[in-house]
Motif scaffolding. Structure first.
Motif, PDB file in Angstrom:
ATOM      1  N   ASN A   1       7.759 -88.923   8.458  1.00 21.08           N
ATOM      2  CA  ASN A   1       8.077 -87.684   9.175  1.00 21.08           C
ATOM      3  C   ASN A   1       8.798 -86.681   8.275  1.00 21.08           C
TER       4      ASN A   1
ATOM      5  N   GLU B   1       8.760 -97.850  13.788  1.00 23.96           N
ATOM      6  CA  GLU B   1       7.387 -97.312  13.698  1.00 23.96           C
ATOM      7  C   GLU B   1       7.099 -96.488  14.947  1.00 23.96           C
ATOM      8  N   LEU B   2       6.475 -95.312  14.731  1.00 23.92           N
ATOM      9  CA  LEU B   2       6.101 -94.403  15.832  1.00 23.92           C
ATOM     10  C   LEU B   2       4.764 -93.736  15.518  1.00 23.92           C
ATOM     11  N   ALA B   3       4.076 -93.311  16.570  1.00 16.22           N
ATOM     12  CA  ALA B   3       2.801 -92.585  16.411  1.00 16.22           C
ATOM     13  C   ALA B   3       3.097 -91.102  16.206  1.00 16.22           C
ATOM     14  N   LEU B   4       2.632 -90.566  15.091  1.00 12.12           N
ATOM     15  CA  LEU B   4       2.811 -89.144  14.767  1.00 12.12           C
ATOM     16  C   LEU B   4       1.486 -88.403  14.962  1.00 12.12           C
TER      17      LEU B   4
ATOM     18  N   TYR C   1      -1.056 -88.809  12.070  1.00 16.13           N
ATOM     19  CA  TYR C   1      -1.550 -90.150  11.756  1.00 16.13           C
ATOM     20  C   TYR C   1      -2.138 -90.769  13.024  1.00 16.13           C
ATOM     21  N   PRO C   2      -3.267 -91.456  12.896  1.00 11.91           N
ATOM     22  CA  PRO C   2      -3.882 -92.042  14.107  1.00 11.91           C
ATOM     23  C   PRO C   2      -3.148 -93.286  14.601  1.00 11.91           C
ATOM     24  N   LYS C   3      -2.482 -94.050  13.701  1.00 14.53           N
ATOM     25  CA  LYS C   3      -1.795 -95.294  14.075  1.00 14.53           C
ATOM     26  C   LYS C   3      -0.273 -95.122  13.906  1.00 14.53           C
ATOM     27  N   PRO C   4       0.545 -95.979  14.518  1.00 18.04           N
ATOM     28  CA  PRO C   4       2.005 -95.926  14.318  1.00 18.04           C
ATOM     29  C   PRO C   4       2.374 -96.175  12.848  1.00 18.04           C
ATOM     30  N   VAL C   5       3.292 -95.359  12.322  1.00 18.92           N
ATOM     31  CA  VAL C   5       3.688 -95.421  10.904  1.00 18.92           C
ATOM     32  C   VAL C   5       5.208 -95.588  10.807  1.00 18.92           C
TER      33      VAL C   5
ATOM     34  N   CYS D   1      10.075 -86.796  22.991  1.00 16.69           N
ATOM     35  CA  CYS D   1       9.087 -87.381  23.916  1.00 16.69           C
ATOM     36  C   CYS D   1       9.639 -87.455  25.326  1.00 16.69           C
TER      37      CYS D   1
END
Length: 679
Positions: free
Chosen positions: A637, A650-653, A656-660, A674
């Motif tokens: 981020n 780890e969170l979905a940004l 990015y398609p998957k949590p990073v 959120c």
């Protein structure tokens, strides 16, 4: 059995393509096998029908026999036209056969760019043009096949849609273009054979457009219609917009049909040619594989070159990113402007809705007042109507009494007229008596005149007859006495006549006075009758006015109902506008949240940069030094470098398609965002 052909190197497929084709062929054969069998049966039936039609034509005497009495020029022209018809029909048969086979092998709808379909329309156009009469107009000579096609609209009402759509196309300016468009639409409807059959059934109408020996007037036309029935198997999707149908050149391409004949000859050779072709095919495959190896080496070289080019493009991409950031700022400004405009538009709509509600309330109050006034007027008019009905009943009674009085007066007048007639008869009798007396007096005077004349004659003769005078004096005296007695009688008669005349005159004066009184009474009765008629007319007018007022009242009721309906509609519109405003508010709130997300993303993009591994020696959060056991980890981020303990989340940004992996500070910030978005 399988048919093989010799293929060029350029046309040879690759190994992957061959494997995919080998898998797809059995699937295509499954669904195309029944269609191909149907197409073969249709072509066989068409060939049989064609042969039977030619035999019937030859038996009917359509083919000219040798040894006729015609001149050699006529026979040669007739043979030439028959050859043209035969050639056109053979070409039509070939084009239909190739079109059906190619369409079924493709297994999809045909476009206007499909070559066999184009050649079919060219051949059909030549068939329709064969033997057309030339029509002379003011502009010049006109020879187009759209004229007979226009008759289909009159003979078959189903074709009216085609005719109207062809006439409404603005791109078509000539009759040839309209005819081609008509054929396209009829083929798409799968009714081309039906429409041409309707034309052939009415050959007396076709004789206006075609010569007697034209293809459409002979048996070949019926054979072509039978061949066209097989085209109902084909699905065509032809786009008329954008195509220049007016200036297309109708030239037959014989290469398609020559290939077909060559293929048919090749199939008849036998198994030897098939084996040889298969051998050549395998050799060409080997050559192709060797070529593919060389191509792969060339591709590796090309990839190395492209890699260097990509590095150059990366530098250009960085420059583009800077320009994109500037464009992003401009887009932000535009978004702010759009938001301000949307807020202003929402405020304007709110003010408009308020004004409309105020006007609606005012109109409703006015309508309620109008309704109360109209209701009061209705009550007053009902009262007036009841009073008028009572007066009408009274006047109807008066009218009946007047009619009875009129009848009595008419009876009296009839009786008086009878008495007048009797008095007139008496007057005529008195007049006749007076005339008789007058005639008698005239006769007496005439006799007196005669006597005086006799006396004058006697006096003239006195000198001559002195002697007789003395004798006649006595007679004279007697005559004088008789004359005096007659005069006295005449005077008496005159007196009696004068008395009678006076009495008659008195009676006449009395009768005149009676007549004058009767006439005065009649005049007065007539005046009364006229006044009564006027009153009746006035009453009728009053009733008509009342009826009109009642109709106006009904109209006012209808208007009230309409106004009530409009009121309900306005209420519905207000409710819909309120719902729309609520939806607009929701959309605005969502757009604001999205804008805030975009701003935060942009801030993150601007404020945070991706740190290199060489620049960071300590963790940014716990400030511990990195080592072999404490590895470096980037936060996806903010882009800073942290240790494993400080970046274990780890969170979905959105990028990015998957949590990073995310650091602890970014993790808390993103969770807060959120939660605010969900609320």
């Amino acid at each position: 059995e399988e048919d093989f052909e010799v293929i060029d190197k350029k046309q040879l497929p690759e190994a992957a393509e061959l494997s995919s084709e080998g898998k797809a062929k059995p699937e295509e054969a499954r669904w195309s096998a029944p269609i191909l069998s149907l197409a073969r049966k249709a072509s066989e039936n068409l060939a049989l029908g064609y042969g039977s039609a030619l035999r019937s034509a030859s038996l009917a005497g359509l083919v000219p026999k040798a040894g006729g009495s015609d001149s050699p020029a006529k026979t040669s022209a007739r043979c030439h036209t028959m050859e043209e018809r035969a050639n056109l029909m053979n070409m039509m048969k070939l084009s239909i056969k190739i079109l059906i086979q190619s369409a079924l092998s493709l297994g999809r709808t045909l476009d206007s760019d499909f070559p066999p379909l184009q050649q079919f329309f060219v051949v059909l156009e030549h068939c329709l043009k064969h033997g057309l009469k030339v029509k002379k107009t003011f502009i010049g000579q006109n020879k187009s096949f759209f004229g007979p096609l226009e008759l289909v609209e009159k003979l078959c009402p189903e074709a009216s849609d085609i005719a109207t759509s062809v006439k409404n196309l603005p791109e078509l300016k000539t009759a040839v273009g309209r005819g081609r468009a008509w054929l396209y639409l009829a083929l798409m409807q799968k009714k081309l054979a039906d429409y041409l059959k309707v034309l052939l059934d009415h050959k007396h109408l076709l004789s206006e457009f075609y010569e007697p020996d034209a293809l459409m007037m002979e048996e070949e036309g019926a054979v072509i219609v039978g061949l066209l029935v097989g085209l109902n198997v084909i699905d065509a999707n032809l786009c008329l917009k954008g195509e220049d149908l007016d200036s297309q050149v109708g030239v037959i391409d014989f290469s398609l049909y020559l290939k077909e004949t060559q293929d048919s000859d090749g199939k008849q050779d036998g198994g030897i040619t098939a084996v040889l072709d298969q051998k050549h095919y395998v050799e060409e495959l080997n050559r192709h594989l060797s070529c593919t190896v060389a191509d792969l080496q060339n591709k590796i070289d090309c990839l190395e070159k492209t890699n260097s080019k990509l590095q150059e493009e990366l530098a250009a991409a960085t420059d583009r990113i800077g320009s994109l950031q500037e464009e992003q700022q401009q887009l932000k400004q535009q978004n702010e402007l759009i938001r301000e405009r949307s807020e202003k538009s929402v405020e304007v709509t709110k003010e408009d809705t308020k004004v409309e509600l105020d006007t609606y309330k005012q109109s409703r109050q006015g309508l309620d007042e109008m309704y109360s006034d109209v209701w009061k007027q209705l009550k007053e008019e009902k009262k007036i109507r009841l009073e008028l009905e009572k007066e009408l009943e009274l006047q109807i009674g008066m009218k009946t009494e007047m009619e009875i009085a009129m009848k009595l007066l008419e009876k009296d007048t009839h009786e008086k007229q009878d008495t007048l007639v009797a008095l007139r008869q008496q007057l005529e009798e008195v007049k006749s008596i007076n005339l008789q007396m007058f005639h008698k007096s005239q006769n007496a005077e005439c006799s007196l005149q005669q006597k005086t004349e006799a006396i004058s004659s006697f006096e003239g003769k006195t000198n001559e007859m002195m002697s007789s005078m003395k004798q006649m004096e006595e007679r004279l005296q007697q005559a004088e006495k008789a004359r005096q007695a007659a005069e006295e009688r005449c005077n008496k008669m005159k007196q009696e006549l004068a008395g009678r005349l006076d009495t008659c005159r008195q009676q006449m004066s009395q009768l005149d006075s009676k007549c004058s009184t009767l006439e005065k009474e009649l005049k007065s009765e007539k005046e009364q009758r006229q006044t009564l008629q006027k009153e009746l007319h006035q009453e009728k007018d009053a009733t008509t006015l009342l009826k009109t007022e009642l109709q106006q009242m009904e109209g006012l009721k209808k208007e009230l109902r309409k106004l009530q309906d409009e009121k309900q509609q306005l209420e519905k519109v207000c409710e819909e506008q309120e719902q729309a405003l609520q939806e607009m508010g929701l959309h605005l709130s969502q757009s604001k949240l999205k804008m805030e997300d975009i701003k935060e993303v942009n801030k993150a993009l601007k404020g945070h940069a991706w740190l290199k591994d060489d620049e960071a020696t300590h963790c940014k959060q716990c400030e511990k030094e990195f080592s072999i056991s404490r590895r470096k980890h980037h936060c996806r981020n903010c882009g800073d470098i942290f240790c494993n303990t400080c970046s274990s989340n780890e969170l979905a940004l959105p990028s990015y398609p998957k949590p990073v992996r995310v650091c602890d500070t970014c993790h808390t910030l993103l969770l807060q965002r959120c939660s605010s978005n969900s609320s």
